[in-house]
Design a protein around this motif. Sequence first.
Motif, PDB file in Angstrom:
ATOM      1  N   LYS A  43       0.822  -1.219   0.000  1.00  0.00           N
ATOM      2  CA  LYS A  43       0.000   0.000   0.000  1.00  0.00           C
ATOM      3  C   LYS A  43       0.855   1.267   0.000  1.00  0.00           C
ATOM      4  CE  LYS A  43      -2.066  -1.259   3.835  1.00  0.00           C
ATOM      5  NZ  LYS A  43      -1.375  -2.566   4.035  1.00  0.00           N
ATOM      6  N   THR A  44       1.818   1.351   0.908  1.00  0.00           N
ATOM      7  CA  THR A  44       2.652   2.554   0.979  1.00  0.00           C
ATOM      8  C   THR A  44       3.554   2.674  -0.246  1.00  0.00           C
ATOM      9  OG1 THR A  44       2.584   2.622   3.398  1.00  0.00           O
ATOM     10  CG2 THR A  44       4.417   3.759   2.331  1.00  0.00           C
ATOM     11  N   THR A  45       4.026   1.546  -0.768  1.00  0.00           N
ATOM     12  CA  THR A  45       4.817   1.594  -2.004  1.00  0.00           C
ATOM     13  C   THR A  45       3.992   2.186  -3.135  1.00  0.00           C
ATOM     14  OG1 THR A  45       6.147  -0.328  -1.362  1.00  0.00           O
ATOM     15  CG2 THR A  45       6.099   0.236  -3.703  1.00  0.00           C
ATOM     16  N   LEU A  46       2.730   1.802  -3.207  1.00  0.00           N
ATOM     17  CA  LEU A  46       1.861   2.350  -4.258  1.00  0.00           C
ATOM     18  C   LEU A  46       1.708   3.855  -4.103  1.00  0.00           C
ATOM     19  CD1 LEU A  46      -0.031   2.035  -6.658  1.00  0.00           C
ATOM     20  CD2 LEU A  46      -1.862   1.435  -5.053  1.00  0.00           C
ATOM     21  N   VAL A  47       1.516   4.333  -2.867  1.00  0.00           N
ATOM     22  CA  VAL A  47       1.407   5.771  -2.630  1.00  0.00           C
ATOM     23  C   VAL A  47       2.708   6.473  -3.024  1.00  0.00           C
ATOM     24  CG1 VAL A  47       1.157   7.543  -0.854  1.00  0.00           C
ATOM     25  CG2 VAL A  47      -0.374   5.580  -0.869  1.00  0.00           C
ATOM     26  N   ASN A  48       3.850   5.862  -2.722  1.00  0.00           N
ATOM     27  CA  ASN A  48       5.134   6.444  -3.120  1.00  0.00           C
ATOM     28  C   ASN A  48       5.274   6.531  -4.631  1.00  0.00           C
ATOM     29  OD1 ASN A  48       6.081   6.898  -0.506  1.00  0.00           O
ATOM     30  ND2 ASN A  48       7.022   4.870  -0.344  1.00  0.00           N
ATOM     31  N   LEU A  49       4.698   5.591  -5.345  1.00  0.00           N
ATOM     32  CA  LEU A  49       4.705   5.651  -6.804  1.00  0.00           C
ATOM     33  C   LEU A  49       3.765   6.746  -7.311  1.00  0.00           C
ATOM     34  CD1 LEU A  49       4.635   1.811  -7.529  1.00  0.00           C
ATOM     35  CD2 LEU A  49       6.540   3.351  -8.030  1.00  0.00           C
ATOM     36  N   LEU A  50       2.625   6.880  -6.677  1.00  0.00           N
ATOM     37  CA  LEU A  50       1.666   7.913  -7.085  1.00  0.00           C
ATOM     38  C   LEU A  50       2.238   9.312  -6.888  1.00  0.00           C
ATOM     39  CD1 LEU A  50      -1.662   6.496  -5.575  1.00  0.00           C
ATOM     40  CD2 LEU A  50      -0.973   6.507  -7.977  1.00  0.00           C
ATOM     41  N   THR A  51       3.025   9.494  -5.833  1.00  0.00           N
ATOM     42  CA  THR A  51       3.537  10.824  -5.499  1.00  0.00           C
ATOM     43  C   THR A  51       4.922  11.099  -6.074  1.00  0.00           C
ATOM     44  OG1 THR A  51       4.332   9.944  -3.372  1.00  0.00           O
ATOM     45  CG2 THR A  51       2.167  11.008  -3.399  1.00  0.00           C
ATOM     46  N   GLY A  52       5.520  10.122  -6.748  1.00  0.00           N
ATOM     47  CA  GLY A  52       6.816  10.349  -7.383  1.00  0.00           C
ATOM     48  C   GLY A  52       8.013  10.123  -6.486  1.00  0.00           C
ATOM     49  N   VAL A  53       7.779   9.666  -5.257  1.00  0.00           N
ATOM     50  CA  VAL A  53       8.905   9.342  -4.375  1.00  0.00           C
ATOM     51  C   VAL A  53       9.696   8.173  -4.946  1.00  0.00           C
ATOM     52  CG1 VAL A  53       9.529   8.529  -2.056  1.00  0.00           C
ATOM     53  CG2 VAL A  53       7.740  10.247  -2.345  1.00  0.00           C
ATOM     54  N   LEU A  54       8.991   7.239  -5.562  1.00  0.00           N
ATOM     55  CA  LEU A  54       9.607   6.116  -6.256  1.00  0.00           C
ATOM     56  C   LEU A  54       9.247   6.181  -7.739  1.00  0.00           C
ATOM     57  CD1 LEU A  54       8.819   3.127  -3.835  1.00  0.00           C
ATOM     58  CD2 LEU A  54      11.028   4.275  -4.130  1.00  0.00           C
ATOM     59  N   ALA A  55      10.177   5.748  -8.575  1.00  0.00           N
ATOM     60  CA  ALA A  55       9.905   5.621 -10.009  1.00  0.00           C
ATOM     61  C   ALA A  55       9.484   4.187 -10.295  1.00  0.00           C
ATOM     62  CB  ALA A  55      11.144   5.970 -10.820  1.00  0.00           C
ATOM     63  N   PRO A  56       8.461   3.987 -11.117  1.00  0.00           N
ATOM     64  CA  PRO A  56       8.017   2.618 -11.399  1.00  0.00           C
ATOM     65  C   PRO A  56       8.997   1.867 -12.294  1.00  0.00           C
ATOM     66  CG  PRO A  56       6.803   4.161 -12.760  1.00  0.00           C
ATOM     67  CD  PRO A  56       7.635   4.988 -11.822  1.00  0.00           C
ATOM     68  N   THR A  57       9.021   0.560 -12.141  1.00  0.00           N
ATOM     69  CA  THR A  57       9.765  -0.301 -13.057  1.00  0.00           C
ATOM     70  C   THR A  57       9.057  -0.354 -14.408  1.00  0.00           C
ATOM     71  OG1 THR A  57      10.496  -1.633 -11.168  1.00  0.00           O
ATOM     72  CG2 THR A  57      10.739  -2.612 -13.353  1.00  0.00           C
ATOM     73  N   ALA A  58       7.741  -0.332 -14.362  1.00  0.00           N
ATOM     74  CA  ALA A  58       6.925  -0.304 -15.578  1.00  0.00           C
ATOM     75  C   ALA A  58       5.572   0.290 -15.222  1.00  0.00           C
ATOM     76  CB  ALA A  58       6.766  -1.708 -16.164  1.00  0.00           C
ATOM     77  N   GLY A  59       4.825   0.657 -16.247  1.00  0.00           N
ATOM     78  CA  GLY A  59       3.510   1.234 -16.027  1.00  0.00           C
ATOM     79  C   GLY A  59       3.553   2.750 -15.947  1.00  0.00           C
ATOM     80  N   SER A  60       2.398   3.355 -15.684  1.00  0.00           N
ATOM     81  CA  SER A  60       2.300   4.813 -15.728  1.00  0.00           C
ATOM     82  C   SER A  60       1.261   5.329 -14.736  1.00  0.00           C
ATOM     83  CB  SER A  60       1.941   5.280 -17.138  1.00  0.00           C
ATOM     84  OG  SER A  60       0.745   4.663 -17.592  1.00  0.00           O
ATOM     85  N   VAL A  61       1.413   6.629 -14.414  1.00  0.00           N
ATOM     86  CA  VAL A  61       0.486   7.338 -13.533  1.00  0.00           C
ATOM     87  C   VAL A  61      -0.086   8.517 -14.309  1.00  0.00           C
ATOM     88  CG1 VAL A  61       0.215   8.577 -11.343  1.00  0.00           C
ATOM     89  CG2 VAL A  61       1.861   6.686 -11.510  1.00  0.00           C
ATOM     90  N   TRP A  62      -1.420   8.700 -14.237  1.00  0.00           N
ATOM     91  CA  TRP A  62      -2.099   9.734 -14.999  1.00  0.00           C
ATOM     92  C   TRP A  62      -2.932  10.612 -14.077  1.00  0.00           C
ATOM     93  CZ3 TRP A  62      -2.035   9.757 -20.570  1.00  0.00           C
ATOM     94  CH2 TRP A  62      -1.281   8.700 -21.115  1.00  0.00           C
TER      95      TRP A  62
END
Length: 252
Positions: A43-62
């Motif tokens: 859950k927290t990893t997903l939030v970090n991806l949504l907010t740009g704290v982490l860069a995804p290995t694949a996929g996108s945020v819109w």
Amino acid sequence: MSIVLETRGLLKRFGGITPTNDVSLKVETGARLALIGPNGAGKTTLVNLLTGVLAPTAGSVWLDGRDITGLAPHRRVARGIVRTFQINQLFNDLTPLQSLALAVSSQQGLARGFWRVLGSQAAVGDECDVLLRQFHLDDVMHQKVRHLAYGKRRLLEIATALACKPRVLLLDEPVAGVPEGDRHEIFDIINALPPEVSILLIEHDMGLVFNFARSVTVLVNGSVFAEGDVASISADPRVKAVYLGEGEDAHA
């Protein structure tokens, strides 16, 4: 309803660990969405991806139909994605009034002179007054953050996030560490936030989740396990087994 925030096939790997695995998620404008799942679900990893704290290995945020996957965290805040943290991130030597003045001034492009702005710009002071009353902080507005009760710190963090004028507000366990008696006050205030602010909530207290959310997404092992309204998720035997610990397959 229009979609304000979306992920498409979001994947994050750390070596052999995959905390986010092909997550496609849609957050509607005005949503009250709870993201739940067992510890380690991602859950927290997903939030970090949504907010740009982490860069995804694949996929996108819109956001609002625009790909923001490559934007830095502060750029996402400027676009309207704002978060709180499991452990509050506040300046201990500022007061609630000063903290909110900094956030409001920054949102208005006046942050460099916020000490002066607080006394000279009526709009900044007026907005701070509204937030202080809205979040029940007016009685402690001149106390340093380090001296505030923990529930008040949580309220200040959410107030500071709201001062940034979010389109999407991500609340990561907003009552973590808060005494039982103060939890309902925080959720009463969250429930009263403007309907145009879409809220994605991570929370372990299912009573609070089911009283707040209109829809629920369940993560298990980094993947979307179930989605639906509160009634369907709370009655889903699979969710009870893997998350609520009920049923004969609960420990399989």
